[in-house]
Design an enzyme around this catalytic site. Structure first.
Site, mmCIF file in Angstrom:
data_model
loop_
_atom_site.group_PDB
_atom_site.id
_atom_site.type_symbol
_atom_site.label_atom_id
_atom_site.label_comp_id
_atom_site.label_asym_id
_atom_site.label_seq_id
_atom_site.Cartn_x
_atom_site.Cartn_y
_atom_site.Cartn_z
ATOM 1 N N ASN A 51 0.865 -1.183 0.000
ATOM 2 C CA ASN A 51 0.000 0.000 0.000
ATOM 3 C C ASN A 51 0.902 1.234 0.000
ATOM 4 O O ASN A 51 1.482 1.578 1.033
ATOM 5 C CB ASN A 51 -0.888 -0.044 1.259
ATOM 6 C CG ASN A 51 -1.733 1.206 1.414
ATOM 7 O OD1 ASN A 51 -1.795 2.045 0.520
ATOM 8 N ND2 ASN A 51 -2.376 1.326 2.567
ATOM 9 N N TRP A 52 1.019 1.871 -1.164
ATOM 10 C CA TRP A 52 1.960 3.000 -1.289
ATOM 11 C C TRP A 52 1.396 4.289 -0.689
ATOM 12 O O TRP A 52 2.084 5.288 -0.607
ATOM 13 C CB TRP A 52 2.346 3.208 -2.755
ATOM 14 C CG TRP A 52 3.127 2.068 -3.342
ATOM 15 C CD1 TRP A 52 3.587 0.951 -2.683
ATOM 16 C CD2 TRP A 52 3.561 1.913 -4.705
ATOM 17 N NE1 TRP A 52 4.269 0.124 -3.549
ATOM 18 C CE2 TRP A 52 4.270 0.686 -4.800
ATOM 19 C CE3 TRP A 52 3.423 2.687 -5.862
ATOM 20 C CZ2 TRP A 52 4.828 0.231 -5.989
ATOM 21 C CZ3 TRP A 52 3.985 2.230 -7.056
ATOM 22 C CH2 TRP A 52 4.684 1.014 -7.116
ATOM 23 N N LYS A 53 0.129 4.277 -0.315
ATOM 24 C CA LYS A 53 -0.528 5.458 0.275
ATOM 25 C C LYS A 53 -0.276 6.703 -0.597
ATOM 26 O O LYS A 53 -0.114 6.571 -1.793
ATOM 27 C CB LYS A 53 -0.068 5.641 1.730
ATOM 28 C CG LYS A 53 -0.241 4.345 2.547
ATOM 29 C CD LYS A 53 -0.142 4.551 4.026
ATOM 30 C CE LYS A 53 -0.327 3.211 4.732
ATOM 31 N NZ LYS A 53 -0.315 3.303 6.175
ATOM 32 N N HIS A 112 -9.683 0.844 4.597
ATOM 33 C CA HIS A 112 -8.416 1.038 5.306
ATOM 34 C C HIS A 112 -8.671 1.966 6.499
ATOM 35 O O HIS A 112 -9.470 2.896 6.411
ATOM 36 C CB HIS A 112 -7.367 1.633 4.362
ATOM 37 C CG HIS A 112 -6.004 1.660 4.990
ATOM 38 N ND1 HIS A 112 -5.626 2.634 5.887
ATOM 39 C CD2 HIS A 112 -4.948 0.808 4.887
ATOM 40 C CE1 HIS A 112 -4.394 2.381 6.304
ATOM 41 N NE2 HIS A 112 -3.961 1.281 5.714
ATOM 42 N N GLU A 130 -7.149 4.382 7.687
ATOM 43 C CA GLU A 130 -6.978 5.824 7.408
ATOM 44 C C GLU A 130 -8.220 6.392 6.721
ATOM 45 O O GLU A 130 -8.578 7.542 6.932
ATOM 46 C CB GLU A 130 -5.703 6.043 6.573
ATOM 47 C CG GLU A 130 -4.460 5.874 7.440
ATOM 48 C CD GLU A 130 -3.225 5.377 6.713
ATOM 49 O OE1 GLU A 130 -3.167 5.457 5.477
ATOM 50 O OE2 GLU A 130 -2.306 4.888 7.410
ATOM 51 N N GLU A 147 -5.631 -5.289 10.250
ATOM 52 C CA GLU A 147 -4.620 -4.277 10.537
ATOM 53 C C GLU A 147 -4.958 -3.567 11.847
ATOM 54 O O GLU A 147 -5.780 -2.639 11.858
ATOM 55 C CB GLU A 147 -4.568 -3.241 9.408
ATOM 56 C CG GLU A 147 -4.195 -3.823 8.059
ATOM 57 C CD GLU A 147 -3.631 -2.752 7.137
ATOM 58 O OE1 GLU A 147 -2.487 -2.915 6.703
ATOM 59 O OE2 GLU A 147 -4.320 -1.762 6.879
ATOM 60 N N GLY A 194 2.112 2.076 10.906
ATOM 61 C CA GLY A 194 3.042 3.206 10.821
ATOM 62 C C GLY A 194 3.691 3.569 12.145
ATOM 63 O O GLY A 194 4.311 4.619 12.280
ATOM 64 N N SER A 217 3.163 -2.316 10.338
ATOM 65 C CA SER A 217 4.619 -2.337 10.577
ATOM 66 C C SER A 217 5.283 -3.671 10.213
ATOM 67 O O SER A 217 6.190 -4.131 10.907
ATOM 68 C CB SER A 217 4.936 -1.953 12.026
ATOM 69 O OG SER A 217 4.469 -0.643 12.300
ATOM 70 N N GLY A 222 2.683 -1.089 4.335
ATOM 71 C CA GLY A 222 2.713 0.336 4.021
ATOM 72 C C GLY A 222 4.144 0.788 3.805
ATOM 73 O O GLY A 222 4.732 0.581 2.746
ATOM 74 N N GLY A 223 4.734 1.369 4.853
ATOM 75 C CA GLY A 223 6.077 1.964 4.773
ATOM 76 C C GLY A 223 7.114 1.115 4.042
ATOM 77 O O GLY A 223 7.808 1.604 3.143
HETATM 78 P P1 PGA Z 1 2.632 0.173 7.727
HETATM 79 O O1 PGA Z 1 1.183 0.381 7.038
HETATM 80 O O2 PGA Z 1 3.216 -1.078 7.134
HETATM 81 O O3 PGA Z 1 3.407 1.405 7.352
HETATM 82 O O4 PGA Z 1 2.414 0.056 9.185
HETATM 83 C C1 PGA Z 1 0.317 -0.701 6.824
HETATM 84 C C2 PGA Z 1 -0.947 -0.211 6.175
HETATM 85 O O5 PGA Z 1 -1.416 0.875 6.517
HETATM 86 O O6 PGA Z 1 -1.518 -0.901 5.297
#
Ligand code: PGA
Length: 252
Positions: free
Chosen positions: A9-11, A95, A97, A167, A173, A212, A233-234
């Site tokens: 997930n490149w956000k 998600h 967010e 998640e 994050g 994470s 994500g990251g």
């Molecule tokens: P993260 O994000 O790996 O940076 O914790 C995961 C996500 O939001 O899908």
């Protein structure tokens, strides 16, 4: 039986140049992980570019959200059939967010899930509790409540062609990962819940862990029986880390 699925997930990150560099690095090595499923979720604006650049690789491409409405006067929205038309095969829905920052309710998420499947996209339904909810002992009701909102609208059979991503919000994050045991407990809870309604669906549905995930903790998570991959994500913004996690999934 269930293939491992590694999703990035490149956000809201990247430029034309950085995204090109990332897809180039991914496509060079992705053939080494043929027996995994791999997918990346770039921002809308980069989708055509990423789809073209990953055309000859086994990596699929999806969007990070979609509209709950059908084509028409909805300024700023993107419909599922548009995503399908440009070559997406999957889409994230719900998600944390989106739920938190953009106030998407579980009902909205369920509508988006339906729209995704209606457009021929495989939805990845994200569920997860906050730290406050976990500490209050309400993790099971929160996670299963988010899942039930979709089951009620779309039906259990719709999960034959969907993915669930657990998640925990407190792990996204933050560098704080759920332990493999904590994650496995929730994955098993989700699978048992599906199994009560349809055992075949429960056996087939991939349940990813997200929060994470890094190359050094991925293997321990993937070793658990109900963890079928990761939503990253990251670490998905660095080809070496994403591919390192793919390597971890191949090794278990
Ligand atoms: P993260 O994000 O790996 O940076 O914790 C995961 C996500 O939001 O899908």
């Amino acid at each position: 039986m269930r293939k491992k699925l590694i999703a990035g997930n490149w956000k809201m990150n990247g430029t034309v140049a950085s995204v090109r560099e990332l897809t180039k690095a991914l496509s060079q090595h992705s053939h080494e992980y043929n027996h995994l499923e791999m997918v990346v979720f770039p921002s809308f604006v980069f989708l055509p570019q990423v789809i073209a650049d990953l055309k000859s690789s086994p990596i699929s491409v999806g969007a990070q959200t979609l509209s709950e409405y059908a084509q028409g006067a909805y300024t700023g929205e993107v419909e599922g059939s548009m995503l399908k038309d440009v070559g997406c095969s999957m889409v994230l829905v719900g998600h944390s967010e989106r739920r938190t920052l953009f106030h998407e309710s579980s009902d909205t998420v369920a509508k988006k899930f339906m729209c995704a499947q209606g457009a021929g996209l495989r939805p990845v339904l994200c569920v997860g509790e906050t730290l406050v909810e976990r500490e209050a002992g309400s993790m099971p009701s929160v996670v299963l409540g988010q899942l039930d909102a979709v089951i009620h609208l779309a039906g259990i059979d719709s999960f034959m062609n969907a993915v669930i991503a657990y998640e925990p919000v407190w792990a996204i994050g933050t560098g704080r990962t759920a332990t493999p045991e904590q994650a496995q407990e929730v994955h098993a809870l989700i699978r048992r819940h599906l199994a009560k309604l349809n055992p075949t669906v429960a056996a087939k549905c991939q349940i990813l862990y997200g929060g994470s995930v890094k190359p050094d903790n991925a293997v321990h998570l993937f070793a658990k029986p109900d963890i079928d991959g990761a939503l990253i994500g990251g670490a998905s913004l660095k080809a070496v880390d994403f591919l390192g996690i793919c390597g971890g999934a191949v090794s278990v």
